[in-house]
Design a protein around this motif. Structure first.
Motif, PDB file in Angstrom:
ATOM      1  N   PRO A  15       1.720  -9.571  -3.490  1.00 53.37           N
ATOM      2  CA  PRO A  15       0.409  -9.260  -4.068  1.00 53.37           C
ATOM      3  C   PRO A  15      -0.380  -8.228  -3.264  1.00 53.37           C
ATOM      4  O   PRO A  15      -1.089  -7.410  -3.852  1.00 53.37           O
ATOM      5  CB  PRO A  15      -0.313 -10.609  -4.093  1.00 53.37           C
ATOM      6  CG  PRO A  15       0.427 -11.474  -3.134  1.00 53.37           C
ATOM      7  CD  PRO A  15       1.828 -10.969  -3.075  1.00 53.37           C
ATOM      8  N   LEU A  16      -0.279  -8.228  -1.944  1.00 50.01           N
ATOM      9  CA  LEU A  16      -1.036  -7.275  -1.143  1.00 50.01           C
ATOM     10  C   LEU A  16      -0.564  -5.848  -1.404  1.00 50.01           C
ATOM     11  O   LEU A  16      -1.370  -4.951  -1.646  1.00 50.01           O
ATOM     12  CB  LEU A  16      -0.911  -7.595   0.350  1.00 50.01           C
ATOM     13  CG  LEU A  16      -1.608  -6.604   1.284  1.00 50.01           C
ATOM     14  CD1 LEU A  16      -3.109  -6.567   1.006  1.00 50.01           C
ATOM     15  CD2 LEU A  16      -1.325  -6.954   2.736  1.00 50.01           C
ATOM     16  N   THR A  18       1.114  -4.731  -3.982  1.00 54.19           N
ATOM     17  CA  THR A  18       0.823  -4.396  -5.375  1.00 54.19           C
ATOM     18  C   THR A  18      -0.649  -4.016  -5.527  1.00 54.19           C
ATOM     19  O   THR A  18      -0.981  -3.013  -6.168  1.00 54.19           O
ATOM     20  CB  THR A  18       1.172  -5.580  -6.296  1.00 54.19           C
ATOM     21  OG1 THR A  18       2.560  -5.896  -6.129  1.00 54.19           O
ATOM     22  CG2 THR A  18       0.894  -5.258  -7.751  1.00 54.19           C
ATOM     23  N   ALA A  19      -1.530  -4.796  -4.905  1.00 51.53           N
ATOM     24  CA  ALA A  19      -2.967  -4.522  -5.000  1.00 51.53           C
ATOM     25  C   ALA A  19      -3.319  -3.201  -4.313  1.00 51.53           C
ATOM     26  O   ALA A  19      -4.122  -2.422  -4.840  1.00 51.53           O
ATOM     27  CB  ALA A  19      -3.751  -5.670  -4.380  1.00 51.53           C
ATOM     28  N   LEU A  20      -2.729  -2.931  -3.145  1.00 55.11           N
ATOM     29  CA  LEU A  20      -3.004  -1.675  -2.451  1.00 55.11           C
ATOM     30  C   LEU A  20      -2.524  -0.467  -3.257  1.00 55.11           C
ATOM     31  O   LEU A  20      -3.212   0.548  -3.325  1.00 55.11           O
ATOM     32  CB  LEU A  20      -2.347  -1.672  -1.070  1.00 55.11           C
ATOM     33  CG  LEU A  20      -3.070  -2.462   0.010  1.00 55.11           C
ATOM     34  CD1 LEU A  20      -2.229  -2.506   1.277  1.00 55.11           C
ATOM     35  CD2 LEU A  20      -4.432  -1.874   0.288  1.00 55.11           C
ATOM     36  N   ALA A  22      -2.113  -0.345  -6.535  1.00 54.33           N
ATOM     37  CA  ALA A  22      -3.001  -0.218  -7.699  1.00 54.33           C
ATOM     38  C   ALA A  22      -4.352   0.360  -7.290  1.00 54.33           C
ATOM     39  O   ALA A  22      -4.908   1.219  -7.992  1.00 54.33           O
ATOM     40  CB  ALA A  22      -3.179  -1.580  -8.367  1.00 54.33           C
ATOM     41  N   ALA A  23      -4.874  -0.064  -6.146  1.00 55.02           N
ATOM     42  CA  ALA A  23      -6.164   0.449  -5.673  1.00 55.02           C
ATOM     43  C   ALA A  23      -6.079   1.940  -5.341  1.00 55.02           C
ATOM     44  O   ALA A  23      -7.002   2.702  -5.649  1.00 55.02           O
ATOM     45  CB  ALA A  23      -6.626  -0.337  -4.452  1.00 55.02           C
TER      46      ALA A  23
END
Length: 184
Positions: A15-16, A18-20, A22-23
């Motif tokens: 998740p980290l 993926t979130a980075l 996407a961000a």
């Protein structure tokens, strides 16, 4: 690839990461949609550099304005002249590297940050070159010589320098961190 396969792959990446990723992509997309604000900031930075050389200058919108032979002249930072567009390849490579679990997160993020500083600084140097040429040789001759010829050379050298710094940091950073993890 099905939706379920994409979700399995995202879960495997974590998740980290993926979130980075996407961000990063969303942040860059937002900057592109707000390019007028970015270009205004670049024009104001350019005006500050021109002022540092002893010439009164100001920014208005995406333009840097100064006087040459009594006339108010300047240069406009278009989207094609913005550092924002020049950063696209670095953002794309970083977005591809972030999900790779074997690459420590600090490596692509640090490489992107460093390359961004190099590219923005060199782009400001290019804009200062244009302003200096216009002040030295007049609007037509100075702008033509510095925007087309000198500006292109400065931009090319800057992008190559930024790319080399980016690659060195990616390759060496990964190696150094891998060695540090193995060392007792």
């Amino acid at each position: 690839m099905s939706g379920a396969a994409v979700l399995r792959e995202l879960h495997r990446v974590g998740p980290l990461r993926t979130a980075l990723t996407a961000a990063l992509v969303a942040g860059y997309a937002i900057l592109l949609t707000r390019d007028a604000a970015v270009r205004h900031a670049e024009a104001c930075a350019s005006a500050a550099l021109v002022r540092a050389t002893g010439t009164a200058a100001t920014c208005a919108g995406d333009s840097t304005l100064y006087r040459v032979e009594g006339l108010l002249v300047g240069h406009t930072t278009t989207i094609g002249c913005s550092a924002l567009v020049l950063l696209l390849p670095f953002v794309a490579v970083t977005a591809l590297l972030l999900p790779v679990r074997r690459v420590p997160l600090v490596v692509p993020v640090g490489a992107l940050a460093t390359a961004a500083v190099v590219v923005v600084a060199v782009n400001q140097l290019r804009l200062l070159t244009i302003a200096s040429g216009v002040r030295a040789w007049g609007l037509e001759r100075g702008y033509g010589a510095t925007h087309v010829l000198a500006g292109t050379v400065v931009s090319t050298v800057g992008i190559v320098a930024g790319g080399l710094v980016f690659l060195v940091l990616i390759v060496r950073g990964s190696r150094l961190l891998a060695r540090a993890e193995v060392a007792p």
